[in-house]
Write an enzyme that holds these catalytic residues in place. Sequence first.
Site, PDB file in Angstrom:
ATOM      1  N   LYS A 260       0.706  -1.253  -0.032  1.00 17.60           N
ATOM      2  CA  LYS A 260      -0.032  -0.002  -0.030  1.00 17.60           C
ATOM      3  C   LYS A 260       0.807   1.273  -0.130  1.00 17.60           C
ATOM      4  O   LYS A 260       0.332   2.377  -0.633  1.00 17.60           O
ATOM      5  CB  LYS A 260      -0.989   0.052   1.249  1.00 17.60           C
ATOM      6  CG  LYS A 260      -1.993  -0.936   1.075  1.00 17.60           C
ATOM      7  CD  LYS A 260      -3.106  -0.967   2.216  1.00 17.60           C
ATOM      8  CE  LYS A 260      -4.211  -2.053   2.415  1.00 17.60           C
ATOM      9  NZ  LYS A 260      -4.981  -1.698   3.251  1.00 17.60           N
TER      10      LYS A 260
ATOM     11  N   ASP B 280     -10.115   2.713   2.117  1.00 15.85           N
ATOM     12  CA  ASP B 280     -10.605   2.042   3.569  1.00 15.85           C
ATOM     13  C   ASP B 280     -11.081   2.891   4.561  1.00 15.85           C
ATOM     14  O   ASP B 280     -12.141   2.610   5.270  1.00 15.85           O
ATOM     15  CB  ASP B 280      -9.060   1.537   4.055  1.00 15.85           C
ATOM     16  CG  ASP B 280      -8.579   0.319   3.640  1.00 15.85           C
ATOM     17  OD1 ASP B 280      -9.153  -0.464   3.091  1.00 15.85           O
ATOM     18  OD2 ASP B 280      -7.228   0.058   3.670  1.00 15.85           O
TER      19      ASP B 280
HETATM   20  P1  NDP Z   1      -1.251  -3.211  10.269  1.00 12.69           P
HETATM   21  O1  NDP Z   1      -0.234  -4.462  10.742  1.00 12.69           O
HETATM   22  O2  NDP Z   1      -0.824  -2.115   9.584  1.00 12.69           O
HETATM   23  O3  NDP Z   1      -1.575  -2.574  11.837  1.00 12.69           O
HETATM   24  C1  NDP Z   1      -1.841  -3.335  12.856  1.00 12.69           C
HETATM   25  C2  NDP Z   1      -2.150  -2.759  14.169  1.00 12.69           C
HETATM   26  O4  NDP Z   1      -2.706  -3.336  15.122  1.00 12.69           O
HETATM   27  C3  NDP Z   1      -1.002  -2.007  14.681  1.00 12.69           C
HETATM   28  O5  NDP Z   1      -1.402  -0.550  15.198  1.00 12.69           O
HETATM   29  C4  NDP Z   1      -0.443  -2.875  16.083  1.00 12.69           C
HETATM   30  O6  NDP Z   1       0.274  -2.420  16.825  1.00 12.69           O
HETATM   31  C5  NDP Z   1      -2.083  -3.413  16.485  1.00 12.69           C
HETATM   32  N1  NDP Z   1      -1.769  -4.541  16.999  1.00 12.69           N
HETATM   33  C6  NDP Z   1      -1.777  -6.053  16.369  1.00 12.69           C
HETATM   34  N2  NDP Z   1      -1.851  -6.775  17.370  1.00 12.69           N
HETATM   35  C7  NDP Z   1      -1.822  -6.117  18.655  1.00 12.69           C
HETATM   36  C8  NDP Z   1      -1.982  -6.787  19.955  1.00 12.69           C
HETATM   37  N3  NDP Z   1      -1.877  -8.202  20.293  1.00 12.69           N
HETATM   38  N4  NDP Z   1      -1.968  -5.670  20.916  1.00 12.69           N
HETATM   39  C9  NDP Z   1      -1.948  -4.438  20.483  1.00 12.69           C
HETATM   40  N5  NDP Z   1      -2.011  -3.797  19.297  1.00 12.69           N
HETATM   41  C10 NDP Z   1      -1.738  -4.827  18.247  1.00 12.69           C
HETATM   42  O7  NDP Z   1      -2.705  -3.826   9.915  1.00 12.69           O
HETATM   43  P2  NDP Z   1      -3.841  -2.992   9.053  1.00 12.69           P
HETATM   44  O8  NDP Z   1      -3.897  -1.852   9.696  1.00 12.69           O
HETATM   45  O9  NDP Z   1      -3.562  -2.970   7.662  1.00 12.69           O
HETATM   46  O10 NDP Z   1      -5.133  -3.787   9.693  1.00 12.69           O
HETATM   47  C11 NDP Z   1      -5.558  -3.921  10.992  1.00 12.69           C
HETATM   48  C12 NDP Z   1      -6.883  -4.521  10.883  1.00 12.69           C
HETATM   49  O11 NDP Z   1      -7.812  -3.990   9.993  1.00 12.69           O
HETATM   50  C13 NDP Z   1      -6.884  -6.059  10.306  1.00 12.69           C
HETATM   51  O12 NDP Z   1      -7.700  -6.914  11.217  1.00 12.69           O
HETATM   52  C14 NDP Z   1      -7.599  -5.825   9.051  1.00 12.69           C
HETATM   53  O13 NDP Z   1      -8.296  -7.135   8.498  1.00 12.69           O
HETATM   54  C15 NDP Z   1      -8.426  -4.852   9.288  1.00 12.69           C
HETATM   55  N6  NDP Z   1      -9.146  -3.956   7.983  1.00 12.69           N
HETATM   56  C16 NDP Z   1     -10.197  -4.074   7.707  1.00 12.69           C
HETATM   57  C17 NDP Z   1     -10.780  -3.469   6.606  1.00 12.69           C
HETATM   58  C18 NDP Z   1     -12.538  -3.584   6.420  1.00 12.69           C
HETATM   59  O14 NDP Z   1     -12.781  -3.192   5.081  1.00 12.69           O
HETATM   60  N7  NDP Z   1     -13.021  -3.881   7.420  1.00 12.69           N
HETATM   61  C19 NDP Z   1      -9.907  -2.970   5.816  1.00 12.69           C
HETATM   62  C20 NDP Z   1      -8.467  -2.792   5.916  1.00 12.69           C
HETATM   63  C21 NDP Z   1      -8.210  -3.368   7.303  1.00 12.69           C
HETATM   64  P3  NDP Z   1       1.719  -2.061  16.872  1.00 12.69           P
HETATM   65  O15 NDP Z   1       2.203  -0.780  15.909  1.00 12.69           O
HETATM   66  O16 NDP Z   1       2.139  -1.891  18.285  1.00 12.69           O
HETATM   67  O17 NDP Z   1       2.392  -3.347  16.215  1.00 12.69           O
END
Ligand code: NDP
Length: 282
Positions: A71, A107
């Site tokens: 992206k 998104d």
């Molecule tokens: P990224 O990998 O870019 O970001 C993940 C985020 O989640 C980070 O802020 C990360 O924190 C946090 N995170 C993950 N695991 C944990 C945990 N155990 N405890 C605390 N924080 C956590 O992913 P995306 O932003 O691309 O996707 C995030 C979610 O959004 C996914 O579930 C995806 O499926 C969903 N999504 C849904 C869409 C829809 O249309 N419904 C569209 C796009 C995404 P840290 O920075 O500390 O690692």
Amino acid sequence: MPSPSLQEICAVFGSPVAGNPTQFMMEKAFVHHGLDWRYLTLEVTPEDLADAVRGMRAMGFRGANITKPHKVTVVELLDRLTDAAALMGAVNCITRDEHELVGENTDGKGFMQSLRGIVDPAGKRVVMFGAGGAARAIGVELALAGAASMEVVNRTAERGQQLVDLLNAKTQSPATLTVWQGEYRMPAGIDILINATSIGLNDPEARVPVKWTTAIERLVVADVVASPPDTRFLQEAKDRGATTVDGLGMIVHQAAIAFRLWTGIDPEINVLREAVEEFVAL
Ligand code: NDP
């Protein structure tokens, strides 16, 4: 509008892309609207992304979705970006304008349309968990829509700070960072609480560590996780009387926006919604 007799192609470039819900929705909507179009899922490695975009130009694809991990890196391969995509520095949807490839980010817009079915975010105080791609897109759109304030709660300080700095530098909505350690204690007086992390994705038992310390009957609680849509986070909020918005709405509306951009046709939302519900039940 393009002739329905042409077989047009859209694609998703990502890794992995097998079992993509947007493909499922698009194919159903093409059939519903009588379009002989195809939506392909193409697994593309980071090294091959530039060639894939060149191939898209050469083969006249009408558009593409871009998923992880491309992206951000796709940005420099495009001719121009929409204002919101430029602010986010990330693209999840490419459209064609004559010979130009234009980067958009649907998104955040998809999330906003879903949220707006319940509440107008203008003037609202927002707390958002997460600072990854989805959170970035949502944070920018909420700020552009006039949210009064945004508290970004993220486990990794650096990533959280980058989003807060972006919002403070480029939008009128003041943003602050809380580094997430242990259980987050809900402050009083917020209007919208969003889980934009991947906690709960494919794991119905996974718990967002939040302490519901205050009455939340007037709170709107949203989750980006679409599979399963009835996340533990939303269940906890519902049990305490909050109004909830699930991740299916976001995925449906981001697909609807892309469909409209590519085909010029407003898709039937129910067709997309039923398709994604069927997909997550599979
Ligand atoms: P990224 O990998 O870019 O970001 C993940 C985020 O989640 C980070 O802020 C990360 O924190 C946090 N995170 C993950 N695991 C944990 C945990 N155990 N405890 C605390 N924080 C956590 O992913 P995306 O932003 O691309 O996707 C995030 C979610 O959004 C996914 O579930 C995806 O499926 C969903 N999504 C849904 C869409 C829809 O249309 N419904 C569209 C796009 C995404 P840290 O920075 O500390 O690692």
